[in-house]
Design an enzyme around this catalytic site. Structure first.
Site, PDB file in Angstrom:
ATOM      1  N   GLY A  15      -2.194   6.662  -6.843  1.00 27.44           N
ATOM      2  CA  GLY A  15      -0.956   6.169  -7.457  1.00 27.44           C
ATOM      3  C   GLY A  15      -1.181   5.054  -8.458  1.00 27.44           C
ATOM      4  O   GLY A  15      -2.134   5.064  -9.248  1.00 27.44           O
ATOM      5  N   ASP A  23      -8.710  -0.309  -0.014  1.00 30.89           N
ATOM      6  CA  ASP A  23      -7.634   0.507   0.587  1.00 30.89           C
ATOM      7  C   ASP A  23      -7.953   0.694   2.067  1.00 30.89           C
ATOM      8  O   ASP A  23      -9.044   0.332   2.527  1.00 30.89           O
ATOM      9  CB  ASP A  23      -7.486   1.862  -0.132  1.00 30.89           C
ATOM     10  CG  ASP A  23      -6.026   2.342  -0.140  1.00 30.89           C
ATOM     11  OD1 ASP A  23      -5.458   2.517   0.958  1.00 30.89           O
ATOM     12  OD2 ASP A  23      -5.462   2.555  -1.232  1.00 30.89           O
ATOM     13  N   ASP A  25      -7.678  -2.964   5.947  1.00 36.77           N
ATOM     14  CA  ASP A  25      -6.230  -3.040   6.026  1.00 36.77           C
ATOM     15  C   ASP A  25      -5.839  -4.441   5.566  1.00 36.77           C
ATOM     16  O   ASP A  25      -6.309  -5.431   6.134  1.00 36.77           O
ATOM     17  CB  ASP A  25      -5.828  -2.807   7.501  1.00 36.77           C
ATOM     18  CG  ASP A  25      -4.317  -2.767   7.684  1.00 36.77           C
ATOM     19  OD1 ASP A  25      -3.602  -3.406   6.874  1.00 36.77           O
ATOM     20  OD2 ASP A  25      -3.864  -2.104   8.628  1.00 36.77           O
ATOM     21  N   GLY A  49       1.251  -1.357  -1.039  1.00 38.69           N
ATOM     22  CA  GLY A  49       2.642  -1.498  -0.612  1.00 38.69           C
ATOM     23  C   GLY A  49       3.115  -0.244   0.096  1.00 38.69           C
ATOM     24  O   GLY A  49       2.552   0.840  -0.091  1.00 38.69           O
ATOM     25  N   LYS A  65      15.546   2.835   5.779  1.00 38.35           N
ATOM     26  CA  LYS A  65      16.647   3.102   6.728  1.00 38.35           C
ATOM     27  C   LYS A  65      17.793   2.180   6.338  1.00 38.35           C
ATOM     28  O   LYS A  65      17.551   1.053   5.887  1.00 38.35           O
ATOM     29  CB  LYS A  65      16.257   2.732   8.179  1.00 38.35           C
ATOM     30  CG  LYS A  65      15.578   3.822   8.966  1.00 38.35           C
ATOM     31  CD  LYS A  65      16.569   4.789   9.598  1.00 38.35           C
ATOM     32  CE  LYS A  65      15.780   5.845  10.372  1.00 38.35           C
ATOM     33  NZ  LYS A  65      16.326   7.147  10.308  1.00 38.35           N
ATOM     34  N   ASN A 100      18.387  -2.068  -3.145  1.00 42.02           N
ATOM     35  CA  ASN A 100      18.431  -0.602  -3.065  1.00 42.02           C
ATOM     36  C   ASN A 100      19.011  -0.201  -1.716  1.00 42.02           C
ATOM     37  O   ASN A 100      18.614  -0.773  -0.691  1.00 42.02           O
ATOM     38  CB  ASN A 100      17.017  -0.027  -3.178  1.00 42.02           C
ATOM     39  CG  ASN A 100      16.884   0.908  -4.347  1.00 42.02           C
ATOM     40  OD1 ASN A 100      17.873   1.226  -5.013  1.00 42.02           O
ATOM     41  ND2 ASN A 100      15.676   1.342  -4.606  1.00 42.02           N
ATOM     42  N   TYR A 145      12.315  -3.469   2.221  1.00 42.92           N
ATOM     43  CA  TYR A 145      11.500  -3.382   1.002  1.00 42.92           C
ATOM     44  C   TYR A 145      12.012  -4.393  -0.045  1.00 42.92           C
ATOM     45  O   TYR A 145      11.225  -5.118  -0.664  1.00 42.92           O
ATOM     46  CB  TYR A 145      11.586  -1.950   0.471  1.00 42.92           C
ATOM     47  CG  TYR A 145      10.695  -1.631  -0.694  1.00 42.92           C
ATOM     48  CD1 TYR A 145       9.321  -1.488  -0.530  1.00 42.92           C
ATOM     49  CD2 TYR A 145      11.222  -1.447  -1.975  1.00 42.92           C
ATOM     50  CE1 TYR A 145       8.499  -1.171  -1.610  1.00 42.92           C
ATOM     51  CE2 TYR A 145      10.410  -1.123  -3.051  1.00 42.92           C
ATOM     52  CZ  TYR A 145       9.058  -0.987  -2.870  1.00 42.92           C
ATOM     53  OH  TYR A 145       8.251  -0.684  -3.932  1.00 42.92           O
TER      54      TYR A 145
HETATM   55  P1  NAD Z   1       1.353   4.853  -3.040  1.00 43.14           P
HETATM   56  O1  NAD Z   1       1.928   5.028  -1.676  1.00 43.14           O
HETATM   57  O2  NAD Z   1       1.055   6.058  -3.850  1.00 43.14           O
HETATM   58  O3  NAD Z   1       0.015   3.966  -2.956  1.00 43.14           O
HETATM   59  C1  NAD Z   1      -0.069   2.798  -2.169  1.00 43.14           C
HETATM   60  C2  NAD Z   1      -1.514   2.581  -1.760  1.00 43.14           C
HETATM   61  O4  NAD Z   1      -1.544   1.404  -0.929  1.00 43.14           O
HETATM   62  C3  NAD Z   1      -2.068   3.746  -0.917  1.00 43.14           C
HETATM   63  O5  NAD Z   1      -3.335   4.126  -1.383  1.00 43.14           O
HETATM   64  C4  NAD Z   1      -2.116   3.171   0.484  1.00 43.14           C
HETATM   65  O6  NAD Z   1      -3.141   3.739   1.291  1.00 43.14           O
HETATM   66  C5  NAD Z   1      -2.362   1.688   0.199  1.00 43.14           C
HETATM   67  N1  NAD Z   1      -1.974   0.861   1.354  1.00 43.14           N
HETATM   68  C6  NAD Z   1      -0.841   0.962   2.083  1.00 43.14           C
HETATM   69  N2  NAD Z   1      -0.887   0.095   3.105  1.00 43.14           N
HETATM   70  C7  NAD Z   1      -2.080  -0.551   3.034  1.00 43.14           C
HETATM   71  C8  NAD Z   1      -2.719  -1.546   3.814  1.00 43.14           C
HETATM   72  N3  NAD Z   1      -2.127  -2.049   4.912  1.00 43.14           N
HETATM   73  N4  NAD Z   1      -3.952  -1.971   3.448  1.00 43.14           N
HETATM   74  C9  NAD Z   1      -4.568  -1.473   2.368  1.00 43.14           C
HETATM   75  N5  NAD Z   1      -4.006  -0.517   1.579  1.00 43.14           N
HETATM   76  C10 NAD Z   1      -2.787  -0.063   1.912  1.00 43.14           C
HETATM   77  O7  NAD Z   1       2.372   3.891  -3.805  1.00 43.14           O
HETATM   78  P2  NAD Z   1       2.540   3.598  -5.376  1.00 43.14           P
HETATM   79  O8  NAD Z   1       3.745   4.312  -5.838  1.00 43.14           O
HETATM   80  O9  NAD Z   1       1.267   3.766  -6.100  1.00 43.14           O
HETATM   81  O10 NAD Z   1       2.919   2.034  -5.294  1.00 43.14           O
HETATM   82  C11 NAD Z   1       2.001   0.989  -5.552  1.00 43.14           C
HETATM   83  C12 NAD Z   1       2.773  -0.323  -5.568  1.00 43.14           C
HETATM   84  O11 NAD Z   1       3.820  -0.249  -6.547  1.00 43.14           O
HETATM   85  C13 NAD Z   1       3.457  -0.650  -4.245  1.00 43.14           C
HETATM   86  O12 NAD Z   1       3.393  -2.053  -4.017  1.00 43.14           O
HETATM   87  C14 NAD Z   1       4.895  -0.210  -4.485  1.00 43.14           C
HETATM   88  O13 NAD Z   1       5.796  -0.893  -3.652  1.00 43.14           O
HETATM   89  C15 NAD Z   1       5.062  -0.566  -5.945  1.00 43.14           C
HETATM   90  N6  NAD Z   1       6.155   0.151  -6.651  1.00 43.14           N
HETATM   91  C16 NAD Z   1       6.099   1.513  -6.864  1.00 43.14           C
HETATM   92  C17 NAD Z   1       7.138   2.138  -7.574  1.00 43.14           C
HETATM   93  C18 NAD Z   1       7.138   3.625  -7.897  1.00 43.14           C
HETATM   94  O14 NAD Z   1       8.062   4.105  -8.567  1.00 43.14           O
HETATM   95  N7  NAD Z   1       6.150   4.387  -7.476  1.00 43.14           N
HETATM   96  C19 NAD Z   1       8.232   1.389  -8.011  1.00 43.14           C
HETATM   97  C20 NAD Z   1       8.252   0.025  -7.742  1.00 43.14           C
HETATM   98  C21 NAD Z   1       7.189  -0.593  -7.079  1.00 43.14           C
END
Ligand code: NAD
Length: 445
Positions: free
Chosen positions: A216, A236, A259, A288, A293, A343, A349
């Protein structure tokens, strides 16, 4: 295959339908091309009064080989308007008179950038009103721009003029494709602003740590930082070990499975970076999760896990990371527009991401951080095309995609480019900022 409105309206019956019904047709955005020029045409530079900041801007644009236009008569790629010497709301006429004709001819994916001064530094109430008015005008211009164009404001503190080049360079370039209607605050730099020896590799020689880098947005951040010259430590959870190692190997960096909520996560990152790379200069807190919920049904586990991963882990890790990060380094946090607008179903969140924004401004002003010359900033992504958003139900997804001034979702690389910009040593005047990467989403501020 999932329905994609943006692709559907690019040709054939979809295009005809969209034209007949007056529906939006997303423009292909101009994104960073390492081999391309900074701006695909001339930049019209003008301003109010002596426009001293505009003169500096013209000087560095000339040095960067960017053609400068002195009137809007030709079709320009961008307008940089210096309103830093504005005294009263009546002076806003300069802005109207410069922008109105430019908007008629500006190229697709054009940029309007207005330079102002912070309201807090105004010397009269009228001047404060005029300065604040600029933000309202520019946000409205963002909504009027067509064909993937954007409009942003850069507020320069008195004495911080030397630090204005980096945000302007970012905003003029394809790196800012999905950044619209934002306000960049430029202060006297926390450490000397240093231009890179090569703007194609602004992070050459730096070591960057990116959490959540296996996929991501995190994987895109790792890509961009490595493309721009950094050695990237990809972090990760162990369950994502396979893809994590793939990302790290592809970029010539290193992988660290942990973690981020573990008590010793910060210490482990320090240990790894020092033993493998001799230290680190950049930290991107990207990992993240969501556990949605409605609040009436929100249990303590969902509440706690989101706050732990998205906010508390960052505070805890920083206790080990801040003393260890190299002087003049950069910390970038990933927030969300959910932390600004809220949201439905995301109180946990929203709390975590709003907390990240609060933490960003406070940490930026922390005496230890300031003494070490470190910048702390955050990005707040809007609708970004990732695995997470691909799973959102069709109607909600299309609304999320289209309800912004650019009529399309952003890409992970758009978030990553903004993080890259915050990580430049040339961006040291920019700290404590939260910048939305959301195409001016029609929700929230
Ligand atoms: P994603 O779920 O695709 O990737 C998140 C990554 O974080 C994963 O590889 C996961 O394994 C890792 N992760 C989760 N918990 C962890 C932990 N405890 N320790 C280490 N790694 C951990 O999400 P994304 O869409 O790529 O989002 C990345 C960031 O962007 C997040 O902080 C998310 O909240 C934020 N965000 C995303 C969007 C969107 O539209 N996708 C919008 C706003 C904010």
């Amino acid at each position: 295959m999932a329905f994609d409105y943006g692709k559907f309206v690019q040709g054939g019956i979809g295009k005809q339908l969209a034209t007949a019904l007056g529906l939006p047709r997303p423009t292909r955005l101009r994104r960073h091309d390492p081999k391309g020029s900074l701006v695909p045409g001339a930049v019209y530079v003008t301003g109010h009064g002596d426009a001293k900041v505009a003169h500096r801007v013209s000087a560095w644009l000339e040095r960067a080989g960017v053609p400068i236009a002195t009137s809007p008569s030709t079709s320009v790629a961008a307008l940089v308007l210096d309103m830093s010497e504005i005294e009263t709301p009546a002076d806003l006429e300069t802005l109207r008179a410069a922008v109105a004709p430019t908007l008629k001819t500006i190229q697709p994916t054009g940029r309007v950038i207005v330079i102002g001064r912070p309201v807090e530094e105004a010397t009269s109430v009228a001047q404060g009103a005029a300065r604040r008015a600029i933000e309202g005008i520019v946000r409205s211009i963002g909504k009027e721009m067509r064909a993937g164009g954007t409009a942003n404001t850069v507020l320069v503190a008195d004495g911080a003029e030397d630090a204005v080049e980096a945000p302007l360079r970012f905003l003029l370039s394809g790196r800012s494709a999905y950044v619209d209607a934002q306000v960049f605050h430029v202060a006297t730099p926390v450490a000397p602003v240093e231009d890179p020896s090569d703007w194609a590799k602004p992070l050459e020689g730096k070591v960057a740590v990116v959490t959540g880098a296996a996929r991501g947005i995190g994987a895109a951040i790792a890509d961009v930082l490595a493309r721009d010259g950094a050695t990237v430590v990809c972090v990760d959870i162990p369950a994502a070990g396979g893809p994590l190692v793939e990302v790290a190997n592809r970029l010539g960096g290193s992988a660290l499975q942990l973690d981020v909520t573990a008590d010793d996560a910060g210490a482990k990152i320090v240990e790894h970076t020092v033993s493998r790379h001799g230290g680190f200069d950049i930290v991107v807190h990207n990992a993240g999760i969501t556990r949605d919920k409605l609040l009436v049904n929100m249990d303590a586990d969902r509440w706690d896990s989101v706050l732990q991963v998205n906010l508390l882990s960052i505070l805890r890790m920083n206790e080990a990371l801040v003393p260890a990060i190299n002087d003049g380094g950069h910390i970038v946090n990933v927030a969300s527009i959910a932390g600004i607008a809220g949201n439905r179903g995301q109180t946990n969140y929203g709390a975590s991401k709003a907390g990240v924004i609060g933490m960003t401004s406070l940490l930026a002003a922390d005496p230890t951080i300031v003494a070490k010359g470190i910048t702390v900033n955050a990005v707040a992504p809007g609708f970004i095309e990732t695995e997470m958003t691909a799973k959102v139900p069709l109607a909600t997804r299309e609304i999320g995609r289209l309800m912004n001034s650019i009529s399309q979702g952003g890409l992970p690389i758009d978030v990553a480019e903004t993080i890259g910009f915050f990580s430049w040593d040339a961006s040291r005047g920019v700290t404590g900022n939260t910048v939305r990467v959301c195409g001016q989403m029609m929700m929230g501020a």
